[in-house]
Design a protein around this motif. Structure first.
Motif, mmCIF file in Angstrom:
data_model
loop_
_atom_site.group_PDB
_atom_site.id
_atom_site.type_symbol
_atom_site.label_atom_id
_atom_site.label_comp_id
_atom_site.label_asym_id
_atom_site.label_seq_id
_atom_site.Cartn_x
_atom_site.Cartn_y
_atom_site.Cartn_z
ATOM 1 N N GLY A 1 0.802 -1.225 0.000
ATOM 2 C CA GLY A 1 0.000 0.000 0.000
ATOM 3 C C GLY A 1 0.826 1.261 0.000
ATOM 4 N N GLY A 2 2.129 1.139 -0.174
ATOM 5 C CA GLY A 2 2.945 2.324 -0.352
ATOM 6 C C GLY A 2 3.725 2.786 0.850
ATOM 7 N N LEU A 3 4.133 4.037 0.760
ATOM 8 C CA LEU A 3 4.916 4.712 1.788
ATOM 9 C C LEU A 3 4.027 5.708 2.508
ATOM 10 C CD1 LEU A 3 7.736 5.444 3.029
ATOM 11 C CD2 LEU A 3 7.885 7.191 1.232
ATOM 12 N N VAL B 1 6.182 -0.565 -1.622
ATOM 13 C CA VAL B 1 7.396 -0.135 -0.936
ATOM 14 C C VAL B 1 7.859 -1.308 -0.094
ATOM 15 C CG1 VAL B 1 8.364 1.472 0.739
ATOM 16 C CG2 VAL B 1 6.745 2.286 -0.972
ATOM 17 N N SER B 2 9.013 -1.845 -0.448
ATOM 18 C CA SER B 2 9.475 -3.074 0.184
ATOM 19 C C SER B 2 10.383 -2.857 1.381
ATOM 20 C CB SER B 2 10.182 -3.958 -0.840
ATOM 21 O OG SER B 2 11.226 -3.250 -1.456
ATOM 22 N N ASP B 3 10.938 -1.648 1.543
ATOM 23 C CA ASP B 3 11.803 -1.390 2.695
ATOM 24 C C ASP B 3 12.050 0.105 2.806
ATOM 25 O OD1 ASP B 3 13.324 -1.864 4.939
ATOM 26 O OD2 ASP B 3 14.814 -3.095 3.919
ATOM 27 N N ILE C 1 12.869 1.865 -0.685
ATOM 28 C CA ILE C 1 13.002 0.976 -1.836
ATOM 29 C C ILE C 1 11.613 0.650 -2.362
ATOM 30 C CG2 ILE C 1 13.792 -1.282 -2.638
ATOM 31 C CD1 ILE C 1 15.970 -1.082 -0.472
ATOM 32 N N ARG C 2 11.402 0.942 -3.627
ATOM 33 C CA ARG C 2 10.131 0.653 -4.284
ATOM 34 C C ARG C 2 10.327 -0.603 -5.115
ATOM 35 N NH1 ARG C 2 7.596 4.529 -8.753
ATOM 36 N NH2 ARG C 2 7.264 6.032 -7.097
ATOM 37 N N LEU D 1 15.783 2.379 -5.564
ATOM 38 C CA LEU D 1 15.921 3.274 -4.428
ATOM 39 C C LEU D 1 15.344 4.642 -4.782
ATOM 40 C CD1 LEU D 1 17.053 3.816 -1.594
ATOM 41 C CD2 LEU D 1 19.210 4.444 -2.687
ATOM 42 N N TYR D 2 14.494 5.161 -3.908
ATOM 43 C CA TYR D 2 13.887 6.476 -4.096
ATOM 44 C C TYR D 2 14.185 7.336 -2.887
ATOM 45 C CZ TYR D 2 11.178 4.826 -8.077
ATOM 46 O OH TYR D 2 10.810 4.339 -9.277
ATOM 47 N N TRP D 3 14.045 8.636 -3.072
ATOM 48 C CA TRP D 3 14.252 9.591 -2.004
ATOM 49 C C TRP D 3 13.192 10.683 -2.165
ATOM 50 C CZ3 TRP D 3 15.743 14.786 -2.753
ATOM 51 C CH2 TRP D 3 16.125 15.465 -1.603
ATOM 52 N N VAL D 4 12.593 11.080 -1.070
ATOM 53 C CA VAL D 4 11.584 12.125 -1.113
ATOM 54 C C VAL D 4 11.898 13.132 -0.028
ATOM 55 C CG1 VAL D 4 9.951 10.944 0.403
ATOM 56 C CG2 VAL D 4 9.100 12.594 -1.253
#
Length: 105
Positions: A51-53, A73-75, A90-91, A96-99
Motif C-alpha cells: 500500500g505504499g509509503l 514499498v518493500s523497505d 526501496i520501491r 531506491l527512491y528519495w523524497v
C-alpha cells in the motif's frame, strides 16, 4: 518511545508513570522508522509492502498521516532532517527512491 510494524499496521508506544501506552498510527506492515525533530515532535515513515509509503507526524497530541507513494514499498532506508524532512525507501525489488518535504511531500 518506540515504533514497530506488524500485520495490522504501524504502532507507536511510549511509557510514562502510568505504564506503557500503545496506538495504531497508520498502515505500514513491513517496516517503520521513528525520528524526533528539534521541537520534540515525532515523525514516522512506514512501508506497507503493498500500500505504499506513509508519513506521519505527531502534533498537538495526535498523529496526522499522509500517503507519500502508492506503489509497493518493500523497505525503508531512513528518515532524517536537514532543512526539510527526507525519507529514502526501496520501491519494488530494487529501486531506491528519495523524497523530501522540499519537493512538496
Amino acid at each position: 518511545m518506540i515504533v514497530w510494524a506488524q500485520s495490522d499496521g504501524t504502532h507507536y508506544a511510549y511509557r510514562n508513570a502510568a505504564g506503557w501506552h500503545s496506538y495504531l498510527v497508520v498502515d505500514g506492515s513491513v517496516r517503520a522508522l521513528l525520528k524526533f525533530d528539534s521541537s520534540g515532535h515525532g515523525h514516522i515513515a512506514a512501508a506497507d509492502g503493498n500500500g505504499g509509503l506513509w508519513y506521519s507526524v505527531r502534533m498537538g497530541g495526535s498523529w496526522q498521516s499522509t500517503q507519500v507513494d502508492s506503489h509497493i514499498v518493500s523497505d525503508l532506508g531512513g528518515i532524517g532532517f536537514g532543512a526539510h524532512i527526507e525519507i529514502s525507501y526501496i520501491r519494488g525489488a530494487s529501486h531506491l527512491y528519495w523524497v523530501s518535504s522540499y519537493a512538496g511531500c
